[in-house]
Scaffold this active site. Structure first.
Site, PDB file in Angstrom:
ATOM      1  N   HIS A 386      -0.167  -0.868  -9.219  1.00 55.09           N
ATOM      2  CA  HIS A 386       0.605   0.084  -8.407  1.00 55.09           C
ATOM      3  C   HIS A 386      -0.186   1.306  -7.976  1.00 55.09           C
ATOM      4  CE1 HIS A 386       4.680  -1.657  -9.035  1.00 55.09           C
ATOM      5  NE2 HIS A 386       4.148  -2.089 -10.165  1.00 55.09           N
ATOM      6  N   LYS A 577       9.889  13.467  -3.357  1.00 46.01           N
ATOM      7  CA  LYS A 577       9.060  12.553  -4.157  1.00 46.01           C
ATOM      8  C   LYS A 577       8.465  13.359  -5.303  1.00 46.01           C
ATOM      9  CE  LYS A 577       6.751  11.638  -0.259  1.00 46.01           C
ATOM     10  NZ  LYS A 577       6.700  10.194  -0.189  1.00 46.01           N
ATOM     11  N   ARG A 578       7.849  12.681  -6.273  1.00 49.39           N
ATOM     12  CA  ARG A 578       7.144  13.402  -7.325  1.00 49.39           C
ATOM     13  C   ARG A 578       6.126  14.350  -6.714  1.00 49.39           C
ATOM     14  NH1 ARG A 578       8.029  12.208 -12.917  1.00 49.39           N
ATOM     15  NH2 ARG A 578       6.234  13.551 -13.195  1.00 49.39           N
ATOM     16  N   LYS A 583       0.092  13.665  -2.539  1.00 48.67           N
ATOM     17  CA  LYS A 583       1.277  13.504  -1.685  1.00 48.67           C
ATOM     18  C   LYS A 583       1.426  14.664  -0.706  1.00 48.67           C
ATOM     19  CE  LYS A 583       3.748  10.892  -5.313  1.00 48.67           C
ATOM     20  NZ  LYS A 583       4.120   9.551  -4.799  1.00 48.67           N
ATOM     21  N   THR A 685       8.224   3.976  -1.550  1.00 54.75           N
ATOM     22  CA  THR A 685       9.453   3.208  -1.332  1.00 54.75           C
ATOM     23  C   THR A 685      10.525   4.114  -0.742  1.00 54.75           C
ATOM     24  OG1 THR A 685       9.865   3.582  -3.688  1.00 54.75           O
ATOM     25  CG2 THR A 685       9.154   1.377  -3.043  1.00 54.75           C
ATOM     26  N   LYS A 689      13.620   3.690   2.219  1.00 60.38           N
ATOM     27  CA  LYS A 689      15.017   4.122   2.090  1.00 60.38           C
ATOM     28  C   LYS A 689      15.411   5.024   3.264  1.00 60.38           C
ATOM     29  CE  LYS A 689      14.212   3.729  -2.835  1.00 60.38           C
ATOM     30  NZ  LYS A 689      13.673   4.440  -4.016  1.00 60.38           N
TER      31      LYS A 689
END
Ligand code: HT8
Length: 868
Positions: A386, A577-578, A583, A685, A689
């Site tokens: 992952h 998100k985290r 990110k 992911t 969504k």
């Protein structure tokens, strides 16, 4: 009971079985009936007999529990029939091994799966109670950090819906992911006590307790047949107790199992210590043992190499494999059929020690020969990787293994020895390659490379998006790709439309269903049929109305939780998100500051009004991530207060992001921010969504964004930023963020605003480590991507003003994103990795919605003043 009753004992009990069926039929209306009247009756029954309360004394929690038990009875009926069917047929079964399952709340989900959401809502309302309040009462089982754990939950949903026999195996953490609070804009962590008020969805199965050994040493012996064997003499033994949660498929009779392990001391009390007066010593063992399943490690995409973490991993893996052997042998299969009965999937390397443990069980405990044991083991496991981040690749010090799992270390050496021989044959004379491929990293402190162990011990290795799989093959796992090219596959992630559309966005669901029927809920590619309505004005109006409704609901929630008033007509621009530097939440902050600076420089400037919404947790030990959260809140304070902005920009940080909260956010989004540095996000992911709820994406060519853009069409996606290759090239040529800073006045002004203390009441120190990191290192290329990001955001602004065009793009996103269903992903795993087919489960009689509403005597419960 799952997989337990052996065929023989159920024959012995034929009479008992017959009467059970009869009993069940007779009792159907009382305990498992689906009519409003039955549901009311059952609810009142449970309130009285399970909660032990008259309505007048009942709390909101009692109502929730009574309703949960009402739903659970209906689940158990399906669960029992599923178990009986699987046992009878000896069905091949998927075992999904994962250290994390981020399940989200169960009540609404199960009501939808049973197809009784509306009946229950009616029943509860007719009793004078507030159904929404009851749903909100549920504590979220936060047994995961983020995407990896949520993916496991989506996959269980799809497995049950596709009627694939499966078990999820993991840890029942007493404390899940911490609750996030904010103090003065800083993240503060609070213990997540999700079990405190009881968990109605699980069943404890003490009869299937197993023992797990730790530490000690090994010994050799010759058995009575003259065979050499190895014995492991541990210095600690811990009990694993399984807790089962039924996982119901969407409107199927299949109810699979999530089986989570709790650690207990085999003896809760040491009498010897107690009797000698050492009262603390008497419970010491118990405390140590129970620590194992106490708390989830709150790091995402990073591994710290702590002993307790390896202990957790081995604990749940050892419990699960023993449980599977019990099932296998209990159903009358020989040991040799293990890989025929079970397909085990390793969710990253967290359960990779399973490869060694299965070898130990076969060789040491069941006395199979090495070759045969190894062949079964390799045919059993599949490995999903992952991550591409080096800090997330798990390595355990050899010394730790020696101390905690001495026998496993010996087995790893043996596996490695044989593997290295294999490499020598394929690549003669290539010593450097041996060093690179070895399961043991010999540089510095010797350590075990868990990804290498997983690659060697599995029949398949897969990445989670097309780009990610390519990068695994070319980069992170290139030597394994050279060694075993046939093992590599891609399985692009997916998400369940049941939770992330049907449950969380019922109005969108209804609108879609009126146009194309309801089969899309199980076959998401049918959303394509929406394309013909894309430009239909009344349909566009309804589409916009649904979105506006969701935004209004979110606006209410935002005001309740933060006190900030936002305008539902502004663009809802969401980044959830985290928190991680890769990110790039701070790139979004630079964008907001740049817009703010433009307004300050030119107060009458025409800017499309936006509401920026952030959410996400930072690992408690990740200083920079926490500093970014503080920065967002600091910028929010200044921007939201500044009269010059006049409602054109609002910045909101929603604390304690969770599945529960997420279900309110995806449906309300206009713009989905997917802005990681290219080559860093394995898949993502959340991006899927959002797209499935009609948000448009602004994103880089990273992870599954690449495939989302391919599906929805480049003209319906806002692309920016460097590609992975460009990033690699820049890095190799020596990247200097200063050149961007010095040559881009808007960028310079944005960063200078932070450094100058403008957002921190003059404090020039607080954000210094962040600005210094950007100015002198910028490992994630924010400065290099800044201008490209600003440019595309101007395109976003323009597009949003053209309402018809925006709506058209929104519809097309939904119509073309059906491929990102977890059903598609699971079907691919079934066909290409697990080689497994569905097992149909039938209920012996139909008791679904058609049972007539009998007249009922149940009165409305008077709750004046009790419901809030
Ligand atoms: C990816 C994300 C992807 C998602 O899996 C992720 N991988 C981890 N967390 C994710 O969300 C991950 C990876 C390694 C770890 C870890 C978590 C090692 C130790 C602890 C936690 O980042 O892009 O969508 C599902 O495939």
């Amino acid at each position: 009971m799952i997989h337990s009753a052996s065929v023989k004992s159920s024959q012995d009990n034929q009479q008992l079985n017959d009467s059970l069926v009869e009993h069940e039929i007779l009792r159907t209306n009382h305990r498992t009936g689906m009519s409003v009247a039955d549901l009311k009756q059952a609810f009142l029954d449970n309130l009285f007999y399970d909660q032990g309360k008259f309505p007048a004394l009942a709390t909101q929690r009692d109502y929730y529990m009574a309703l949960a038990y009402t739903v659970r009875d209906r689940l158990l009926q399906r669960w029992n029939h599923t178990a009986a069917t699987y046992t009878e047929q000896g069905s091949r079964t998927v075992a999904y091994f994962s250290a994390e399952f981020l399940m989200g709340p169960q009540l609404g989900k199960n009501l939808n799966s049973l197809g009784i959401y509306n009946q229950v809502q009616t029943a509860i309302t007719e009793l004078g109670l507030d159904f929404e309040v009851m749903l909100a009462e549920e504590a979220e089982p936060g047994l995961g950090n983020g995407g990896l754990g949520r993916l496991a939950a989506c996959y269980l949903d799809s497995l049950a819906t596709l009627e694939i026999p499966s078990l999820g195996y993991g840890i029942r953490y007493e404390f899940g992911i911490f609750q996030q609070d904010l103090q003065d804009g800083w993240q503060v962590e609070k213990t997540d006590k999700w079990l405190r008020l009881g968990n109605p969805w699980e069943l404890k199965r003490p009869e299937w307790e197993v023992e797990v050994k730790f530490g000690g040493h090994t010994d050799t012996y010759i058995d009575d047949k003259g065979c050499y064997g190895v014995r492991w003499i541990p210095d600690q033994v811990v009990s694993g107790i399984p807790y089962d949660t039924p996982i119901l498929g969407y409107q199927t009779a299949t109810a699979n199992t999530l089986r989570l392990w709790t650690a207990e001391a085999p003896e809760s009390f040491n009498f010897e210590s107690f009797n000698s007066g050492d009262y603390l010593g008497a419970v010491y063992e118990k405390v140590i043992s129970e620590n194992i399943s106490k708390v989830l490690y709150p790091n995402d995409d990073s591994s710290q190499g702590k002993q307790l973490r390896l202990t957790q991993q081995y604990f749940f893996v050892a419990c699960s494999l023993q449980d599977m052997l019990r099932i296998l042998l209990g159903q009358g299969f020989p040991l040799e059929k293990f890989a025929d009965k079970f397909a085990v999937q390793l969710n990253d390397t967290h359960p990779a020690i399973a490869v060694v443990e299965l070898m130990r069980l076969f060789v040491d405990e069941h006395h199979l020969g090495w070759e045969q044991a190894w062949s079964i083991t390799q045919r059993t496991f599949g490995y999903t990787n992952h991550t591409l981040l080096p800090e997330a690749l798990e390595r355990w010090p050899v010394e730790l293994f020696e101390h905690l799992l001495p026998r496993h270390l010996q087995l790893i050496y043996e596996i490695n020895h044989r593997f290295i021989d294999e490499v020598r044959i394929k690549f003669p004379g290539d010593e450097a390659r041996l060093t690179r491929l070895s399961l043991i990293d010999e540089t510095g402190e010797r350590s075990i490379r868990m990804a290498h162990l997983a690659c060697v011990g599995s029949h398949t290795i897969n990445g989670v998006a097309a780009l990610h799989t390519e990068l695994l093959k070319q980069d992170v796992l290139q030597d394994f790709y050279a060694m075993y090219p046939h093992k590599f596959q891609n399985k692009t992630n997916g998400v369940t439309p049941r939770r992330f559309m049907v449950l969380s966005n019922p109005k969108l669901t209804d609108l879609i269903t009126t146009k194309i029927g309801d089969q899309w809920i199980r076959s998401l590619e049918q959303l394509q049929q929406l394309e013909v309505f894309t430009d239909d004005p009344p349909f566009q109006d309804s589409w916009r109305e649904v979105k506006l409704n969701c935004k209004r609901e979110l606006a209410v929630l935002i005001q309740q939780q933060t006190g900030i008033i936002v305008d539902p007509n502004s663009m809802f621009d969401i980044l959830i998100k985290r928190f991680h530097e890769y990110k790039r939440q701070h790139l979004k902050v630079l964008h907001i500051i740049a817009l703010y600076n433009r307004i300050k420089a030119n107060p009458d400037i025409d800017i499309t009004p936006r509401t920026f919404i952030f959410g996400g947790k930072a690992a408690p030990g990740y200083w920079m991530a926490k500093l970014i959260i503080k920065l967002i809140n600091s910028v929010a304070d200044v921007v939201n207060r500044d009269p010059d902005v006049r409602g054109r920009l609002k910045v909101v940080f929603m604390k304690n992001f969770s599945v529960k909260l997420a279900q309110h956010l995806y449906p309300a989004a206009d713009l989905s921010e997917q802005i990681s540095t290219a080559g860093k996000e394995a898949s993502g992911t959340g991006n899927m969504k959002f797209a499935l709820n009609g948000a448009l994406t602004v994103g880089t060519l990273d992870g599954a964004n690449v495939e989302i853009r391919e599906q929805v069409g480049a003209e319906n996606f806002f692309l920016f930023g460097l590609t992975t290759e460009q990033i690699y090239e820049m890095r190799s040529k020596g990247y200097d963020p200063q050149t961007y800073y010095q040559s881009n006045p808007e960028l310079k002004l944005a960063i200078d605003r932070i450094s100058s203390g403008f957002f921190s009441s003059g404090d020039t120190e607080v954000f210094k480590s962040l600005t210094d990191s950007l100015l002198y290192h910028d490992p994630y290329f924010l400065l290099a991507d800044f201008q490209s990001y600003l440019n595309i955001q101007e395109q976003v602004d323009l597009a949003f003003r053209d309402t018809a065009r925006w709506t058209q793009m929104s519809v097309l996103n939904v119509a073309r994103a059906g491929i990102f269903s977890s059903d598609r992903a699971i079907q691919e795993y079934c066909d290409q990795i697990w080689n497994i087919k569905p097992t149909k489960v039938k209920l012996p009689f139909s008791n679904s919605q058609e049972s007539p509403d009998a007249p009922t005597n149940s009165k409305q419960i008077s709750t004046a003043g009790k419901i809030n």
